[in-house]
Design an enzyme around this catalytic site. Structure first.
Site, PDB file in Angstrom:
ATOM      1  N   THR A   1      -3.767  -8.103  -2.214  1.00  0.00           N
ATOM      2  CA  THR A   1      -3.490  -7.357  -3.433  1.00  0.00           C
ATOM      3  C   THR A   1      -3.711  -8.215  -4.683  1.00  0.00           C
ATOM      4  OG1 THR A   1      -1.619  -6.474  -4.691  1.00  0.00           O
ATOM      5  CG2 THR A   1      -1.076  -7.994  -2.959  1.00  0.00           C
ATOM      6  N   ASP A   2      -3.948  -7.559  -5.823  1.00  0.00           N
ATOM      7  CA  ASP A   2      -4.045  -8.311  -7.080  1.00  0.00           C
ATOM      8  C   ASP A   2      -2.667  -8.775  -7.560  1.00  0.00           C
ATOM      9  OD1 ASP A   2      -3.016  -5.856  -7.867  1.00  0.00           O
ATOM     10  OD2 ASP A   2      -4.395  -5.556  -9.541  1.00  0.00           O
TER      11      ASP A   2
ATOM     12  N   LYS B   1       2.513 -11.725   0.331  1.00  0.00           N
ATOM     13  CA  LYS B   1       1.054 -11.529   0.443  1.00  0.00           C
ATOM     14  C   LYS B   1       0.331 -12.808   0.016  1.00  0.00           C
ATOM     15  CE  LYS B   1      -1.031  -8.413   1.478  1.00  0.00           C
ATOM     16  NZ  LYS B   1      -1.504  -7.893   2.793  1.00  0.00           N
TER      17      LYS B   1
HETATM   18  P1  NAD Z   1       0.990   1.042   4.144  1.00  0.00           P
HETATM   19  O1  NAD Z   1       2.409   0.603   3.921  1.00  0.00           O
HETATM   20  O2  NAD Z   1       0.616   2.454   3.845  1.00  0.00           O
HETATM   21  O3  NAD Z   1       0.572   0.793   5.661  1.00  0.00           O
HETATM   22  C1  NAD Z   1       0.912  -0.366   6.362  1.00  0.00           C
HETATM   23  C2  NAD Z   1       0.673  -0.107   7.848  1.00  0.00           C
HETATM   24  O4  NAD Z   1       0.993  -1.318   8.552  1.00  0.00           O
HETATM   25  C3  NAD Z   1       1.564   0.987   8.436  1.00  0.00           C
HETATM   26  O5  NAD Z   1       0.783   1.856   9.232  1.00  0.00           O
HETATM   27  C4  NAD Z   1       2.575   0.244   9.275  1.00  0.00           C
HETATM   28  O6  NAD Z   1       3.051   0.967  10.402  1.00  0.00           O
HETATM   29  C5  NAD Z   1       1.776  -0.998   9.693  1.00  0.00           C
HETATM   30  N1  NAD Z   1       2.637  -2.148   9.999  1.00  0.00           N
HETATM   31  C6  NAD Z   1       3.659  -2.632   9.253  1.00  0.00           C
HETATM   32  N2  NAD Z   1       4.205  -3.697   9.880  1.00  0.00           N
HETATM   33  C7  NAD Z   1       3.495  -3.893  11.016  1.00  0.00           C
HETATM   34  C8  NAD Z   1       3.564  -4.838  12.069  1.00  0.00           C
HETATM   35  N3  NAD Z   1       4.494  -5.797  12.073  1.00  0.00           N
HETATM   36  N4  NAD Z   1       2.663  -4.764  13.062  1.00  0.00           N
HETATM   37  C9  NAD Z   1       1.719  -3.783  13.086  1.00  0.00           C
HETATM   38  N5  NAD Z   1       1.621  -2.857  12.127  1.00  0.00           N
HETATM   39  C10 NAD Z   1       2.493  -2.904  11.107  1.00  0.00           C
HETATM   40  O7  NAD Z   1       0.104   0.015   3.338  1.00  0.00           O
HETATM   41  P2  NAD Z   1      -1.267   0.279   2.545  1.00  0.00           P
HETATM   42  O8  NAD Z   1      -0.933   0.774   1.193  1.00  0.00           O
HETATM   43  O9  NAD Z   1      -2.198   1.022   3.402  1.00  0.00           O
HETATM   44  O10 NAD Z   1      -1.786  -1.209   2.384  1.00  0.00           O
HETATM   45  C11 NAD Z   1      -2.574  -1.838   3.404  1.00  0.00           C
HETATM   46  C12 NAD Z   1      -2.858  -3.270   3.004  1.00  0.00           C
HETATM   47  O11 NAD Z   1      -3.537  -3.291   1.748  1.00  0.00           O
HETATM   48  C13 NAD Z   1      -1.601  -4.113   2.825  1.00  0.00           C
HETATM   49  O12 NAD Z   1      -1.855  -5.369   3.367  1.00  0.00           O
HETATM   50  C14 NAD Z   1      -1.408  -4.188   1.329  1.00  0.00           C
HETATM   51  O13 NAD Z   1      -0.792  -5.396   0.958  1.00  0.00           O
HETATM   52  C15 NAD Z   1      -2.839  -4.121   0.829  1.00  0.00           C
HETATM   53  N6  NAD Z   1      -3.028  -3.515  -0.507  1.00  0.00           N
HETATM   54  C16 NAD Z   1      -2.464  -2.304  -0.815  1.00  0.00           C
HETATM   55  C17 NAD Z   1      -2.707  -1.740  -2.083  1.00  0.00           C
HETATM   56  C18 NAD Z   1      -2.157  -0.376  -2.454  1.00  0.00           C
HETATM   57  O14 NAD Z   1      -2.280   0.026  -3.621  1.00  0.00           O
HETATM   58  N7  NAD Z   1      -1.591   0.381  -1.539  1.00  0.00           N
HETATM   59  C19 NAD Z   1      -3.483  -2.419  -3.016  1.00  0.00           C
HETATM   60  C20 NAD Z   1      -4.042  -3.656  -2.655  1.00  0.00           C
HETATM   61  C21 NAD Z   1      -3.815  -4.174  -1.403  1.00  0.00           C
END
Ligand code: NAD
Length: 367
Positions: free
Chosen positions: A138-139, A168
């Protein structure tokens, strides 16, 4: 040639968009490894569930033997690591789970990947050479920006503010260290805020859409002037696949939408789209007269106490991925937000089952 992608967190918001893109628009295979926490929803993957190229494994990334088994059984070409605890407010209330999954889980996955890759080097040098471990971040690791013209670049120093962003940041450091120390072919991407279909209703945009539809208050933190750079989730999914398959090993790519908006503007725009699609009905005004502010969902906006440590502004310089990999977002904020509102209006069953908890009934393929 078709590849096998080992995706962690594929039942989440972004992971499910990556899997839908891979199954619908490429001939690659996907192994989705997800623990199915509250954020994991297999109903976001209904459209790929019957594909012969898709496999689901319910497992925790902190479980080293389970991760080793996935590598051995499925022999992936690419790992895309998205599993994480991802909600900032939850990280403030309870950071331990964030450290466990985001930091410890990433270290476990890196070690499992390294053992698999070392074996590959002995058994299949070409496959080892082509292997990639792509870490999705993430940013928010960069902290926040003070000047209105400043942008986060790939070399901006890390200054995370919340337990989420600190966890992160830690995981990003681990991934880069595994590349420097062991030569594991890793890539890192840092992306701005995503929005779009299948977004869990605790996050800002779906929360506002669903509260507005229910006539409930629209809670805006502080004065609503915090600036975020918004990217449509399907644009992010396409960028991630490009980096995983075409990016240079050891590199970091920032991904953003060139859509800086204040939180208040985001909420007001959602209200305007809803006013057009589902006119707001004020009690006692059943006539469909031209809208006034009084007849708008905007009257539901309520300012609430700001979140502790709330970052003021994030904005991404995404010129490297545009220049080197030729990626550009297809959606503007206006087109993406309209698509998102329309999606929530058309997919009531999906979000109602999240709201009443029944989406958690599905548990398949665990090891
Ligand atoms: P989310 O919370 O919607 O999904 C996370 C998924 O990870 C879920 O399906 C959950 O069941 C699974 N999970 C959690 N703990 C786990 C574990 N211990 N083992 C296996 N699975 C596990 O998150 P998202 O919004 O889809 O984000 C995905 C990635 O992208 C993350 O790493 C987040 O930091 C990064 N990110 C998100 C955003 C955003 O705006 N949502 C922006 C930039 C980066």
């Amino acid at each position: 040639m078709s590849k096998t992608f080992f995706i962690t967190g594929g039942a989440g918001f972004i992971g499910s968009a990556v899997i839908r893109e891979l199954i619908h628009n490429t001939d690659n295979h996907v192994v989705n490894v997800d623990k199915l926490t509250y954020a994991g929803n297999l109903e976001s993957l209904v459209s790929v569930a019957d594909s012969e190229r898709y496999t689901f494994v319910q497992a925790d990334i902190c479980d080293a033997p389970a991760m080793q088994q996935v590598f051995e059984q499925h022999q992936p070409d690419v790992v895309m690591h998205l599993a994480a605890e991802s909600h900032v407010d939850r990280s403030i209330d309870g950071p331990a789970e964030f450290i466990q999954t985001n930091v410890v889980g990433t270290a476990v996955l890196l070690e499992a990947a390294r053992a698999y890759w070392k074996k590959l080097q002995q058994q299949d040098a070409d496959k080892a050479e082509a292997f990639r471990f792509h870490h999705i971040s993430t940013d928010e690791v960069y902290g926040d920006l003070e000047g209105t013209d400043d942008l986060f670049t790939e070399t901006t120093p890390y200054a995370p503010s919340s337990p989420y962003s600190a966890s992160k940041a830690s995981s990003d450091h681990l991934v880069r260290a595994w590349q420097r120390t062991y030569g594991l072919p890793t890539l890192v991407t840092n992306c701005s805020n995503n929005y779009g279909p299948y977004h869990f209703p605790e996050k800002l945009i779906p929360l506002m859409i669903l509260n507005a539809l229910a006539g409930k208050p629209l809670p805006v933190y502080g004065d609503g002037q915090q600036i975020r750079d918004w990217l449509y989730v399907e644009d992010h999914a396409r960028a991630l696949i490009k980096v995983a398959t075409e990016g240079d090993v050891g590199e970091t790519y920032n991904i953003g939408g060139h859509n800086e908006q204040t939180n208040l503007h985001v909420v007001e725009t959602i209200c305007e789209i809803l006013d057009e699609l589902v006119p707001y009905k004020v009690k006692g005004n059943s006539h469909h007269l031209p809208l006034t502010t009084h007849d708008s969902h905007k009257q539901l906006i309520t300012f609430v106490t700001d979140r502790p440590g709330h970052d003021v502004r994030y904005a991404i310089d995404a010129s490297k991925i545009e220049r080197e990999l030729g990626w550009k977002p297809e959606e503007t904020f206006e087109t993406g937000l309209r698509k998102t509102v329309e999606w929530y209006l058309a997919n009531e069953t999906w979000w109602k089952r999240v709201q009443d908890g029944s989406y958690q009934g599905q548990r398949l393929g665990s090891i």
